[in-house]
Design an enzyme around this catalytic site. Structure first.
Site, PDB file in Angstrom:
ATOM      1  N   ASP A  38       7.877  -2.610  -8.561  1.00 27.18           N
ATOM      2  CA  ASP A  38       6.483  -2.489  -8.170  1.00 27.18           C
ATOM      3  C   ASP A  38       5.706  -1.568  -9.113  1.00 27.18           C
ATOM      4  O   ASP A  38       6.064  -0.402  -9.284  1.00 27.18           O
ATOM      5  CB  ASP A  38       6.416  -1.943  -6.741  1.00 27.18           C
ATOM      6  CG  ASP A  38       5.066  -2.166  -6.096  1.00 27.18           C
ATOM      7  OD1 ASP A  38       4.165  -2.716  -6.759  1.00 27.18           O
ATOM      8  OD2 ASP A  38       4.893  -1.796  -4.925  1.00 27.18           O
ATOM      9  N   ASP A  39       4.649  -2.099  -9.721  1.00 27.79           N
ATOM     10  CA  ASP A  39       3.738  -1.323 -10.573  1.00 27.79           C
ATOM     11  C   ASP A  39       4.328  -0.909 -11.920  1.00 27.79           C
ATOM     12  O   ASP A  39       3.856   0.039 -12.539  1.00 27.79           O
ATOM     13  CB  ASP A  39       3.226  -0.063  -9.843  1.00 27.79           C
ATOM     14  CG  ASP A  39       2.152  -0.405  -8.822  1.00 27.79           C
ATOM     15  OD1 ASP A  39       1.858  -1.591  -8.652  1.00 27.79           O
ATOM     16  OD2 ASP A  39       1.601   0.521  -8.204  1.00 27.79           O
ATOM     17  N   CYS A  78      -0.898  -5.745  -5.997  1.00 28.82           N
ATOM     18  CA  CYS A  78       0.394  -5.727  -5.325  1.00 28.82           C
ATOM     19  C   CYS A  78       0.570  -6.874  -4.324  1.00 28.82           C
ATOM     20  O   CYS A  78       1.418  -7.752  -4.506  1.00 28.82           O
ATOM     21  CB  CYS A  78       0.533  -4.376  -4.626  1.00 28.82           C
ATOM     22  SG  CYS A  78       1.986  -4.219  -3.603  1.00 28.82           S
ATOM     23  N   HIS A 129       5.701  -5.379   2.751  1.00 25.60           N
ATOM     24  CA  HIS A 129       4.264  -5.103   2.664  1.00 25.60           C
ATOM     25  C   HIS A 129       3.419  -6.368   2.509  1.00 25.60           C
ATOM     26  O   HIS A 129       2.518  -6.443   1.680  1.00 25.60           O
ATOM     27  CB  HIS A 129       3.999  -4.153   1.480  1.00 25.60           C
ATOM     28  CG  HIS A 129       2.640  -3.510   1.529  1.00 25.60           C
ATOM     29  ND1 HIS A 129       1.853  -3.342   0.408  1.00 25.60           N
ATOM     30  CD2 HIS A 129       1.921  -3.003   2.555  1.00 25.60           C
ATOM     31  CE1 HIS A 129       0.712  -2.756   0.732  1.00 25.60           C
ATOM     32  NE2 HIS A 129       0.735  -2.536   2.036  1.00 25.60           N
TER      33      HIS A 129
END
Length: 266
Positions: A38-39, A78, A129
């Site tokens: 993530d990221d 995201c 998420h």
């Protein structure tokens, strides 16, 4: 939709070595492991040109496999990009980005459900998420779920993960991470998720499995082991980056650094 998922499986098998391809020819159901970070900055990898951040295992995979250097994410944020990975659909189909963008419906067909239909055991660990309602990985085709819920980031990367530490204020939107209470205090979240994944693979090595390992890292808050911080602190002191002027590019949803000098991120 299912044709797209079959294509994803085929692309995964192509990237394996010659011996693995031979084994896969004999076994029509190859195991599939999907990593999501993530990221992560695309230039923060060694094989993409980073001199400061070290990623030897990723570099090894990249150098031995097929790479898609001109592939595109469905969206540079995201939730919508991961929605596309899970469902194979454009994020605009469920109004993302936009109001209610984390409302994955139980009725939507996912990559995990496709694998289950093909006789696979399915495993999820890490950041989900995708749903504000009570929709979890186990509701979308995953037999196992470790840490996947409504949290977009941990409050800490050290157990207990749901308690802020060292003055970290977070962004005030973090939800509780569930199902990861079986580690001793101070254990590192990235290691914990990896341990769960390795244990699953060892226990299921004799049958087809699909692993979706969705690490919370390298998303904020930036927290790392002290021994690694010390290593990169020393490396930075001897790096040209330490003397380079730093520029911050501000975008719609975040900031971009033009220098690689964050020892905690490293």
């Amino acid at each position: 939709m299912k044709n797209l998922l079959i294509l994803l499986i085929a692309l995964t098998t192509v990237s394996c070595g010659a011996q693995n391809r031979k084994e896969q020819a004999e076994n029509k159901q190859p195991n599939v492991v999907f990593f999501l970070v993530d990221d992560l900055g695309w230039k923060d990898l060694g094989y993409r040109g980073s001199d400061f951040y070290e990623t030897p295992e990723i570099d090894k995979i990249a150098n031995e496999s097929m790479r898609f250097n001109q592939a595109y994410a469905a969206h540079p944020r995201c939730v919508p990009s991961r929605y596309a990975m899970i469902t194979g659909q454009f994020p605009a189909r469920f109004g993302s980005p936009g109001r209610g963008e984390s409302q994955l419906k139980k009725s939507e067909f996912t990559i995990a459900e496709s694998f289950k239909e093909a006789g696979y055991t399915t495993f999820f660990a890490g950041k989900w998420h995708l749903a504000g309602a009570e929709v979890y990985p186990e509701d979308q085709g995953f037999d196992y779920n470790y840490g996947g819920g409504h949290a977009g980031a941990p409050r800490s990367y050290f157990q207990p993960y749901n308690e802020r530490k060292n003055g970290n204020k977070g962004n005030g939107k973090e939800k509780f991470i569930q199902g990861l209470d079986d580690a001793e205090e101070g254990y590192y979240l990235t290691d914990h998720l990896t341990d769960k994944t390795v244990d699953f693979i060892k226990s299921n090595k004799d049958k087809p499995f699909f692993v979706y390992l969705s690490h919370y890292g390298v998303h904020t808050p930036f927290e790392s082991k002290e021994e690694l911080k010390n290593k990169y602190d020393e490396k930075l002191a001897n790096s040209p980056e330490s003397a380079a002027p730093e520029f911050i590019i501000v975008g719609d949803t975040g900031q971009t650094k033009t220098t690689q000098d964050n020892i905690t991120y490293a």
